[in-house]
Design a protein around this motif. Structure first.
Motif, mmCIF file in Angstrom:
data_model
loop_
_atom_site.group_PDB
_atom_site.id
_atom_site.type_symbol
_atom_site.label_atom_id
_atom_site.label_comp_id
_atom_site.label_asym_id
_atom_site.label_seq_id
_atom_site.Cartn_x
_atom_site.Cartn_y
_atom_site.Cartn_z
ATOM 1 N N GLN A 74 0.893 -1.115 -0.013
ATOM 2 C CA GLN A 74 0.058 -0.054 0.099
ATOM 3 C C GLN A 74 0.617 1.274 -0.009
ATOM 4 O O GLN A 74 1.773 1.427 0.450
ATOM 5 C CB GLN A 74 -0.714 0.018 1.318
ATOM 6 C CG GLN A 74 -1.888 -1.087 1.350
ATOM 7 C CD GLN A 74 -2.683 -0.984 0.163
ATOM 8 O OE1 GLN A 74 -3.439 -0.103 -0.506
ATOM 9 N NE2 GLN A 74 -3.231 -2.369 -0.305
ATOM 10 N N THR A 75 0.399 2.187 -0.837
ATOM 11 C CA THR A 75 1.307 3.411 -0.806
ATOM 12 C C THR A 75 1.410 4.051 0.594
ATOM 13 O O THR A 75 2.331 4.929 0.689
ATOM 14 C CB THR A 75 0.586 4.504 -1.645
ATOM 15 O OG1 THR A 75 -0.720 4.715 -1.451
ATOM 16 C CG2 THR A 75 0.642 3.924 -3.067
ATOM 17 N N LEU A 86 2.102 6.255 -10.020
ATOM 18 C CA LEU A 86 2.684 5.378 -8.921
ATOM 19 C C LEU A 86 4.451 5.029 -9.445
ATOM 20 O O LEU A 86 4.794 4.223 -8.843
ATOM 21 C CB LEU A 86 2.088 4.026 -8.823
ATOM 22 C CG LEU A 86 0.765 4.171 -8.130
ATOM 23 C CD1 LEU A 86 -0.106 2.763 -7.845
ATOM 24 C CD2 LEU A 86 0.619 5.286 -6.803
ATOM 25 N N TYR A 142 7.142 5.075 -6.925
ATOM 26 C CA TYR A 142 7.046 3.850 -5.970
ATOM 27 C C TYR A 142 7.706 2.616 -6.891
ATOM 28 O O TYR A 142 8.403 1.880 -6.255
ATOM 29 C CB TYR A 142 5.483 3.462 -5.471
ATOM 30 C CG TYR A 142 4.765 4.698 -4.893
ATOM 31 C CD1 TYR A 142 4.760 4.664 -3.436
ATOM 32 C CD2 TYR A 142 4.111 5.706 -5.293
ATOM 33 C CE1 TYR A 142 4.220 5.952 -2.721
ATOM 34 C CE2 TYR A 142 3.362 6.576 -4.922
ATOM 35 C CZ TYR A 142 3.467 6.886 -3.691
ATOM 36 O OH TYR A 142 3.083 7.871 -2.923
ATOM 37 N N ILE A 165 1.893 -2.734 -6.442
ATOM 38 C CA ILE A 165 1.802 -1.481 -5.546
ATOM 39 C C ILE A 165 0.116 -1.158 -5.764
ATOM 40 O O ILE A 165 -0.594 -1.006 -6.995
ATOM 41 C CB ILE A 165 2.530 -0.345 -6.352
ATOM 42 C CG1 ILE A 165 4.150 -0.876 -6.370
ATOM 43 C CG2 ILE A 165 2.499 1.013 -5.587
ATOM 44 C CD1 ILE A 165 4.915 0.119 -7.012
ATOM 45 N N PRO A 176 9.370 8.738 -2.377
ATOM 46 C CA PRO A 176 8.871 7.782 -1.255
ATOM 47 C C PRO A 176 10.142 6.713 -1.049
ATOM 48 O O PRO A 176 10.899 6.595 -1.944
ATOM 49 C CB PRO A 176 7.668 6.906 -2.127
ATOM 50 C CG PRO A 176 8.248 7.362 -3.571
ATOM 51 C CD PRO A 176 8.517 8.813 -3.438
ATOM 52 N N PHE A 199 4.460 3.839 2.875
ATOM 53 C CA PHE A 199 5.780 4.481 2.377
ATOM 54 C C PHE A 199 5.817 5.684 3.146
ATOM 55 O O PHE A 199 4.985 6.437 3.658
ATOM 56 C CB PHE A 199 5.515 4.970 0.976
ATOM 57 C CG PHE A 199 5.796 3.715 -0.147
ATOM 58 C CD1 PHE A 199 7.269 3.535 -0.824
ATOM 59 C CD2 PHE A 199 4.980 2.967 -0.487
ATOM 60 C CE1 PHE A 199 7.256 2.459 -1.438
ATOM 61 C CE2 PHE A 199 5.083 1.930 -1.425
ATOM 62 C CZ PHE A 199 6.548 1.764 -1.815
ATOM 63 N N SER A 230 -1.402 7.985 -4.863
ATOM 64 C CA SER A 230 -0.130 8.815 -5.027
ATOM 65 C C SER A 230 -0.099 9.860 -3.890
ATOM 66 O O SER A 230 -0.968 10.795 -3.840
ATOM 67 C CB SER A 230 0.480 9.194 -6.065
ATOM 68 O OG SER A 230 1.730 9.898 -5.892
ATOM 69 N N ASN A 231 0.637 9.609 -2.717
ATOM 70 C CA ASN A 231 0.966 10.361 -1.993
ATOM 71 C C ASN A 231 2.210 11.372 -2.146
ATOM 72 O O ASN A 231 2.498 12.339 -1.222
ATOM 73 C CB ASN A 231 0.897 9.807 -0.311
ATOM 74 C CG ASN A 231 -0.206 9.159 -0.095
ATOM 75 O OD1 ASN A 231 -1.229 9.317 -0.425
ATOM 76 N ND2 ASN A 231 -0.044 7.754 0.613
#
Length: 418
Positions: free
Chosen positions: A226-227, A292, A295, A260, A238, A230, A264-265
């Protein structure tokens, strides 16, 4: 595109996928797949059926796309199916249980029709999942090549000291969530089917080291990262904690693929969020990077920085976690290639050499070395690795040794004559 080139590693761990969070209907599926592949992902985990679908008289299964919209190789090599998450086969609601069973069977039938290699089953909603396991076991009996991956969160809640006291006093019951125990119960009810595997959701927190270690002995096929798990490094990109890095490295060594998942964070560059959701408003442009991608690049970095496989592991990797059919050397004449494979087991012959050396020292005292000769018979000498190990042991210990090699295959005896 594989995560990288690691000498000797030909396992599935080289491949990384991405989970499509929303339902890509109709023409969106090829666009989402093409964009993911162009962004260096190797496959997508995608819903097969509209999540709003519920069985009704005369209704047609609203699949994501026609089986003709993608080629057979694309379905088989680049798509992993995701079964509807609303399914609950152990619900107290009888209607929901029946609808869930019907839908699960319909979706698996569709996935089998388009030749998917695997489908991800939703996680059981409660600790008792007997009916869910019954239906899955029934489905497994009819599958040929496709595997089912049971999705489970990687978690084990540890009771606090106060909870332990309450449990001991029987004054309070505190349920401990242990996904491994849930998996163990489920696979027992499915008769340990070799086509039932695990897809683990890796969250921001991890259980204890001992809890994690148990999973390395299970048929884990995918780690869904999971994002939210990160962190952010000093440059805004990340990264993962040391514990998460260690876990992924262990999974890589056990041929586990990473998928993934999440939004997106880390907005480190302009991206097209619509690609993930199947939104028709996004402009299809190969120059637009996947949301993503940062990541993916970090996962590739972790994979590439691993040490190359030692020569011995390169030999053994294709035989790991597989039960080998027992050979019948007394009945059959084994081929040279079979002997070649056996003789690459360095540890085995090293231990034989050490054992023979200790036996010689134990049998023959130092003052009797010049007058005592030990006779050793190797029954089933093959191409002679045990004979060579024994002679090396005699040379190391300074003992006299006479070796008889007994072998039923005449062609192998020529090796000793030469």
């Amino acid at each position: 595109m594989p995560l990288g080139q690691r000498p000797g590693d030909k396992s599935d761990a080289r491949y990384c996928g991405v989970e499509v969070l929303d339902f890509p209907a109709g023409e969106d599926l090829p666009a989402v797949l093409n964009h993911s592949l162009a962004s260096a992902f190797d496959f997508i985990l995608v819903p097969l059926v509209d999540p709003n679908y519920r069985p009704a008289p005369g209704s047609v299964l609203p699949v994501s796309a026609s089986d003709l919209i993608l080629g057979p190789a694309q379905w088989s090599n680049h798509v992993v199916g995701k079964i509807s998450e609303w399914i609950d086969l152990d619900s107290e609601d009888e209607r929901l249980r029946l609808d869930s069973e019907l839908t699960l069977k319909q979706e698996i039938a569709w996935a089998s029709h388009v030749s998917l290699q695997a489908c991800v089953l939703p996680a059981p909603r409660r600790s008792f999942c007997g009916n869910y396991a019954r239906v899955v076991n029934q489905i497994l009996q009819g599958l040929t090549n496709m595997h089912l991956w049971l999705r489970l969160p990687l978690e084990k809640s540890e009771p606090m000291d106060d909870d332990l006291d309450k449990i001991k006093n029987n004054s309070h019951t505190s349920e401990i969530v242990d996904s491994w125990e849930l998996w163990n119960s489920f696979r027992l009810l499915c008769d340990h089917s070799s086509q039932l595997c695990v897809a683990l959701d890796i969250l921001s927190t991890l259980p204890s080291i001992n809890s994690l270690a148990r999973w390395f002995g299970e048929p884990v096929r995918a780690a869904i990262l999971q994002t939210e798990a990160f962190l952010t490094n000093a440059k805004g990109y990340p990264c993962l904690s040391k514990r998460h890095q260690s876990l992924l490295t262990g999974f890589f060594k056990h041929s586990v693929q990473v998928i993934i998942s999440g939004r997106s964070n880390h907005n480190v560059f302009p991206v097209s969020e619509g690609v993930l959701s199947g939104d028709e408003s996004y402009a299809e442009d190969s120059r637009v990077r996947h949301a993503l991608t940062p990541y993916l690049e970090y996962i590739a970095y972790l994979y590439r920085k691993m040490d190359p496989l030692p020569e011995q592991e390169r030999i053994e990797i294709n035989y790991r976690d597989f039960l080998q059919s027992p050979l019948q050397p007394l009945m059959d004449n084994l081929e040279a290639q079979t002997y070649e494979t056996f003789e690459k087991d360095v540890v085995k012959y090293t231990q034989y050499r050490r054992a023979v050396a200790k036996a010689l020292v134990d049998r023959v005292a130092d003052d009797a070395v010049s007058t005592t000769r030990t006779v050793l018979m190797v029954v089933g000498a093959g191409r002679g690795p045990l004979v060579r190990a024994s002679l090396q042991a005699a040379e190391e210990t300074g003992r006299k040794l006479k070796v008889y090699a007994v072998e039923k295959i005449l062609t192998l005896l020529l090796l000793f004559i030469v």
